[in-house]
Design a protein around this motif. Sequence first.
Motif: not given
Length: 197
Positions: A111, A114, A118-120, A140-141, A143, A151-153
């Motif tokens: 990944g 972004t 922040r990372y995707r 995962l997204e 931050r 991390a959220h996903g």
Amino acid sequence: ARLAAGEPEPFAVDTSASHVRIHLGRSGLLKFLGHDHVIEAPIAEGRVEVVEDDPARSSVRLRFEADGLSVVPGTEPAADIPKVEARMRGPEVLDAERHPGIVFVSSAVAGSATEPGRYRLVVEGRLQLKGRSFPVEIPLEVRQAGGAIEAHGEVEWTLRDLGIEPPSVAGVVKVANGFRMAFDIKARPGDAVIPKP
């Protein structure tokens, strides 16, 4: 002291501030008689290693206790919760007595950023469940803020992909094979396990 450039920085998962929830549907001829299930899967221990500006060299390890998985209150009739949890932890599904630990270990991270902080990402790894190991991918997204990681996903899998036959009641109301898992994970700098309060 600051880490040398390119050296992994350890983070401990804050188990009290992190949530992993499993959303199970129902199928079968009389599915309208059953209930969807929402299961909380508390993280018993977790560690993340981050290489700044190089996500591909980062890694994740999470451990769950099979007998710690529980129905989220309010998502199931209260009288049904003990039966659902007993069956989930029993030999038909998780077999918690023989296989108490569930472990995810990453093998690759791909990944990019972004925007700053922040990372995707897509985290590949192996999920160890009921004495077997299964390849999985988790988008995962991520931050980074205030020194912590969030991390959220969400990911959709099937029970059969994880070696579990969907349980049924009298053969007519069955837990659906497909399910959704949602991640909300927070980690803070350091090696130590962050205990629950």
